[in-house]
Write an enzyme that holds these catalytic residues in place. Structure first.
Site, PDB file in Angstrom:
ATOM      1  N   GLN A 123     -17.845   7.553   5.259  1.00  0.00           N
ATOM      2  CA  GLN A 123     -16.388   8.276   5.649  1.00  0.00           C
ATOM      3  C   GLN A 123     -15.660   8.228   4.021  1.00  0.00           C
ATOM      4  O   GLN A 123     -14.637   8.887   4.076  1.00  0.00           O
ATOM      5  CB  GLN A 123     -15.703   7.118   6.327  1.00  0.00           C
ATOM      6  CG  GLN A 123     -16.457   7.217   7.787  1.00  0.00           C
ATOM      7  CD  GLN A 123     -15.735   6.280   8.689  1.00  0.00           C
ATOM      8  OE1 GLN A 123     -14.306   6.097   8.583  1.00  0.00           O
ATOM      9  NE2 GLN A 123     -16.309   5.539   9.546  1.00  0.00           N
ATOM     10  N   ASP A 150      -0.100  -4.757  -9.388  1.00  0.00           N
ATOM     11  CA  ASP A 150       0.366  -4.359  -8.108  1.00  0.00           C
ATOM     12  C   ASP A 150       0.879  -5.519  -7.258  1.00  0.00           C
ATOM     13  O   ASP A 150       1.479  -6.325  -7.624  1.00  0.00           O
ATOM     14  CB  ASP A 150      -1.075  -3.936  -7.527  1.00  0.00           C
ATOM     15  CG  ASP A 150      -0.624  -2.818  -6.631  1.00  0.00           C
ATOM     16  OD1 ASP A 150       0.037  -2.951  -5.501  1.00  0.00           O
ATOM     17  OD2 ASP A 150      -0.975  -1.620  -6.882  1.00  0.00           O
ATOM     18  N   ASP A 158     -15.131  -7.481   1.758  1.00  0.00           N
ATOM     19  CA  ASP A 158     -15.953  -6.291   1.068  1.00  0.00           C
ATOM     20  C   ASP A 158     -15.525  -6.498  -0.483  1.00  0.00           C
ATOM     21  O   ASP A 158     -16.082  -5.590  -1.033  1.00  0.00           O
ATOM     22  CB  ASP A 158     -15.771  -4.889   1.522  1.00  0.00           C
ATOM     23  CG  ASP A 158     -16.790  -4.052   1.181  1.00  0.00           C
ATOM     24  OD1 ASP A 158     -17.893  -4.640   1.048  1.00  0.00           O
ATOM     25  OD2 ASP A 158     -16.665  -3.011   1.838  1.00  0.00           O
ATOM     26  N   HIS A 183      -1.659  -3.587  -0.368  1.00  0.00           N
ATOM     27  CA  HIS A 183      -1.774  -2.431  -1.419  1.00  0.00           C
ATOM     28  C   HIS A 183      -2.434  -2.405  -2.432  1.00  0.00           C
ATOM     29  O   HIS A 183      -3.525  -1.927  -2.839  1.00  0.00           O
ATOM     30  CB  HIS A 183      -0.134  -1.842  -1.876  1.00  0.00           C
ATOM     31  CG  HIS A 183      -0.157  -0.650  -2.672  1.00  0.00           C
ATOM     32  ND1 HIS A 183      -0.224  -0.590  -3.992  1.00  0.00           N
ATOM     33  CD2 HIS A 183       0.098   0.536  -2.188  1.00  0.00           C
ATOM     34  CE1 HIS A 183       0.002   0.506  -4.599  1.00  0.00           C
ATOM     35  NE2 HIS A 183       0.148   1.337  -3.400  1.00  0.00           N
ATOM     36  N   ASN A 197     -23.642  -3.754  -0.340  1.00  0.00           N
ATOM     37  CA  ASN A 197     -23.699  -5.098   0.254  1.00  0.00           C
ATOM     38  C   ASN A 197     -24.030  -5.040   1.651  1.00  0.00           C
ATOM     39  O   ASN A 197     -23.605  -6.008   2.562  1.00  0.00           O
ATOM     40  CB  ASN A 197     -22.453  -6.048  -0.206  1.00  0.00           C
ATOM     41  CG  ASN A 197     -21.083  -5.299   0.183  1.00  0.00           C
ATOM     42  OD1 ASN A 197     -21.098  -3.979   0.600  1.00  0.00           O
ATOM     43  ND2 ASN A 197     -20.332  -6.017   0.527  1.00  0.00           N
ATOM     44  N   VAL A 201     -17.447  -0.386   2.854  1.00  0.00           N
ATOM     45  CA  VAL A 201     -17.221   0.742   1.743  1.00  0.00           C
ATOM     46  C   VAL A 201     -17.852   0.221   0.415  1.00  0.00           C
ATOM     47  O   VAL A 201     -17.994  -0.748   0.194  1.00  0.00           O
ATOM     48  CB  VAL A 201     -15.669   1.088   1.938  1.00  0.00           C
ATOM     49  CG1 VAL A 201     -15.301   1.901   3.036  1.00  0.00           C
ATOM     50  CG2 VAL A 201     -14.762   0.165   1.481  1.00  0.00           C
ATOM     51  N   ASN A 274       5.149  10.175  -5.294  1.00  0.00           N
ATOM     52  CA  ASN A 274       4.659  10.545  -4.174  1.00  0.00           C
ATOM     53  C   ASN A 274       6.073  11.514  -3.501  1.00  0.00           C
ATOM     54  O   ASN A 274       6.331  11.407  -2.457  1.00  0.00           O
ATOM     55  CB  ASN A 274       4.630   9.553  -3.131  1.00  0.00           C
ATOM     56  CG  ASN A 274       3.262   8.862  -3.638  1.00  0.00           C
ATOM     57  OD1 ASN A 274       2.300   9.256  -3.983  1.00  0.00           O
ATOM     58  ND2 ASN A 274       3.340   7.429  -3.284  1.00  0.00           N
ATOM     59  N   ALA A 284       4.147   6.948 -15.372  1.00  0.00           N
ATOM     60  CA  ALA A 284       2.983   8.040 -15.634  1.00  0.00           C
ATOM     61  C   ALA A 284       3.703   8.993 -16.777  1.00  0.00           C
ATOM     62  O   ALA A 284       2.744   9.668 -17.570  1.00  0.00           O
ATOM     63  CB  ALA A 284       2.873   8.549 -14.339  1.00  0.00           C
ATOM     64  N   ALA A 289       0.363   6.803 -21.301  1.00  0.00           N
ATOM     65  CA  ALA A 289      -0.183   6.347 -20.142  1.00  0.00           C
ATOM     66  C   ALA A 289      -0.851   7.912 -19.701  1.00  0.00           C
ATOM     67  O   ALA A 289      -0.470   9.094 -20.126  1.00  0.00           O
ATOM     68  CB  ALA A 289       0.627   6.298 -19.025  1.00  0.00           C
ATOM     69  N   SER A 348      -1.022   6.445  -5.665  1.00  0.00           N
ATOM     70  CA  SER A 348      -1.434   5.133  -5.560  1.00  0.00           C
ATOM     71  C   SER A 348      -3.056   5.033  -5.485  1.00  0.00           C
ATOM     72  O   SER A 348      -3.788   4.037  -6.009  1.00  0.00           O
ATOM     73  CB  SER A 348      -0.935   4.073  -4.593  1.00  0.00           C
ATOM     74  OG  SER A 348       0.397   3.693  -4.860  1.00  0.00           O
TER      75      SER A 348
END
Lengths: 570, 72
Positions: A123, A150, A158, A183, A197, A201, A274, A284, A289, A348
């Site tokens: 996926q 963050d 995972d 997040h 593993n 994912v 966004n 940004a 950066a 993000s």
């Protein structure tokens, strides 16, 4: 990380990774959505079992695996839930062995298994889009620290095999860098989710180390001083990449922190925003950066992505309007398990793809943030208007193409440069064994980049010989040493020249190493691919150039000593 | 900057792990930092708060530090 024998093969496969798109482990179609657990099951029954009998015993619509499989009673069948069927059939009388079909492909001389085995990888259209498998085969960001500034990072199942360094919280009243939102853990997963593993994912750079720095509250907000402090901390702790999946209005404090980090050799990657409009947010927008906009599964700009000045690159951020179009990762969740595999979207989610790619390139021996940016730019897939544009920057991230640039273009060029200079200077100085000197210089400057082709067992010394001498410290865990001006200097060639140069047995070694290091230093000065610490701009370039020339003079000197020795003996 | 009252429509932002937005009557979109009643999503609301200076992952507009949200 589970499956270490296979992971150990990754360096051996990097050549294959670099050579083309048809590589193992890549799911065939971007966006394909094979249900988790679905696949081909191989069932080995007692010899002599008929097909009807086999079907009756197993309750499955088996067919013989090949035209010659009837004798061995080896059958296959597509099933919806591989683990459940394996568990069930292991209890069935007459079944000698059962396992999911394993893809074995001939890759030159090196066979490999299907990789990765993470059941939800099918996926992850996003990882196939950016050719993350190429990055896994080239070391997966080994030895590189990525700071995630963050909401914190928690060790969800995972992330079980991922190296999480001890985090720091900059949020008042919050003592640890555990994630109380979800997040930051999701972002960290895209960078370095434990891969192969057998669970969940994969991530872009699974062998990178994650440094959790909590600068956003559980509600997802943070003050500029918390974020600036976290950026400073990342640089202090030796992170080579900082992921900032956050933004807001202009802040001088954050701008200064980003600039200082960049000057200390840290690559800062930040989300464009966004808003769905033009007008990239901060940090940004900072020239120090790397700003990232977001694309969806159809490889066009996601509708929510901010665009405009400050977008340097784009990467998959997801588009949940399309089924399965989000970015899937394991993250903390308030449910009974405490974690869940969630599809999220946003710039993000795009940003950590680039941070992971930067880790892969640094792990593979890229020498500086400028070098990484050049490789990312060169490999990016041009989308939108031809050439750089405000929506996609240089284009959409392509890890494989960037690696090919590093391994198949730059390394051989460096090796050729080293060999050419060495041969010319050794000839000029009148040295014997010019071919040996040139070969040594080629190996030192460009590494033995053909080594991944050979069917040798994985070993650190092979990884080392496969890369230029000057990038060895990256692999040995001393990234700061790799940028130390003393390392990026004529010091080692000087030592060799004085110790081994005058000897008949090892003069060629001193001459070759000096020429190889000199070629690499000069190449770094011209291209910016080397970045000595504490020496920014012209000072750094000058340092590399002067030392590069010194190294070449050492080669001439050793050659001269060799000629005098020969004349004296004659 | 002092406290003000904003009116507009409360929205849920499906960005990152999510957040609340106010689309005000001037067409400006604000990220809401503070307690927001989820049941008011989609309705017109009055938000009392002040323009913030914070950063966040929603990145869909300037931050509004919320003291109170009421249905209009």
């Amino acid at each position: 990380m589970r499956g270490s024998p296979l992971l150990g093969l990754l360096p051996l496969l990097s050549w294959t990774a670099a050579c083309g798109p048809a590589a193992p482990g890549e799911a065939p179609v971007p966006g394909a959505s094979t249900p988790p657990g679905q696949g081909l099951l191989v069932v080995d029954l007692v010899d002599g079992t008929s097909l009807d009998e086999a079907r009756a015993r197993t309750g499955l619509d088996l067919r013989w695996a090949t035209a010659r499989s009837e004798d061995e009673a080896l059958a296959v069948v597509e099933v919806a839930d591989l683990p459940a069927e394996v568990a069930r059939l292991e209890q069935v009388a007459g079944v000698e062995a059962v396992e999911p079909s394993v893809t074995m492909e001939a890759l030159g001389l090196v066979p490999t298994l299907r990789y990765p085995d993470d059941p939800l990888y099918a996926q992850q259209w996003n990882l196939r889009t950016v050719d993350a498998p190429a990055g896994w085969r080239a070391g997966g960001g080994v030895g590189v620290t990525v700071a995630v500034v963050d909401t914190g990072v928690s060790r969800v199942p995972d992330l079980g095999g991922t190296v999480l360094l001890e985090g720091v919280s900059f949020v008042p009243g919050r003592g640890t860098a555990d994630d109380d939102n979800g997040h930051g853990t999701h972002v960290a997963g895209t960078i370095a989710q434990t891969t192969n593993n057998g669970l969940g994912v994969a991530g872009v750079a699974p062998r990178a180390r994650i440094l959790p720095l909590k600068a956003l509250s559980g509600a997802g907000f943070g003050q500029s001083e918390w974020i600036a402090s976290a950026i400073d901390e990342a640089a202090d702790q030796g992170a080579q990449v900082i992921n900032l999946s956050l933004g807001g209005g202009r802040s001088k404090v954050i701008e200064v922190a980003v600039q200082k980090a960049a000057e200390r050799g840290v690559l800062v990657v930040a989300a464009a925003g966004n808003s769905g409009r033009e007008g990239v947010g901060w940090p940004a927008r900072s020239p120090h950066a790397l700003g990232v906009s977001a694309t969806g599964p159809d490889d066009t700009l996601a509708p929510y992505s901010t665009w405009g000045e400050g977008v340097d690159l784009s990467a998959p951020g997801g588009d949940k309007r399309k089924a399965g179009g989000g970015i899937l990762q394991d993250t903390v969740d308030g449910g009974k398990d405490g974690h869940a595999f969630k599809e999220l979207q946003g710039t993000s989610m795009a940003t950590p793809h680039v941070a992971g790619a930067a880790a892969v390139l640094l792990g593979a021996g890229a020498g500086s943030p400028a070098h990484v940016r050049a490789l990312l730019d060169a490999g990016a897939v041009d989308l939108g208007e031809p050439g750089p544009d405000p929506r996609y920057g240089q284009g959409r991230l392509d890890v494989g193409a960037s690696l090919r640039r590093l391994l198949l273009v730059e390394r051989p060029s460096l090796a050729a440069l080293g060999a050419g200079l060495a041969f010319a200077l050794a000839s000029f100085g009148g040295m014997r064994r010019k071919g040996l000197v040139a070969a040594t210089a080629a190996a030192v400057a460009g590494g033995l980049f053909f080594l991944p082709l050979l069917p040798l067992p994985p070993a650190t010394w092979l990884d080392l010989l496969g890369r230029p001498l000057l990038s060895w410290p990256h692999l040995l865990g001393g990234a700061r040493l790799a940028s130390n001006p003393l390392w990026l200097s004529a010091a080692l060639p000087a030592l060799l020249t004085f110790v081994a140069g005058p000897t008949r047995a090892f003069g060629w070694l001193a001459a070759g190493v000096s020429a190889g290091v000199g070629a690499h230093l000069l190449h770094g000065a011209v291209t910016g691919s080397l970045d000595p610490l504490w020496l920014s701009g012209a000072a750094g370039t000058g340092w590399l150039a002067v030392n590069g020339v010194l190294c070449l003079l050492f080669t001439v000197a050793v050659a001269g000593v060799d000629r005098l020795d020969r004349q004296r003996r004659a | 900057m002092g406290e003000r009252e904003f009116t507009g429509t409360l929205q849920r932002a499906d960005l990152g792990t999510g957040g609340y937005l106010l689309l005000d009557d001037q067409g400006e979109r604000w990220q809401l930092d503070g307690d927001v009643p989820a049941e008011l999503v989609g309705r017109r609301v009055r938000v009392t708060g002040r323009v913030g200076t914070g950063f966040g992952f929603v990145m869909a507009g300037p931050v509004l530090e919320v003291r109170r949200v009421r249905a209009e």
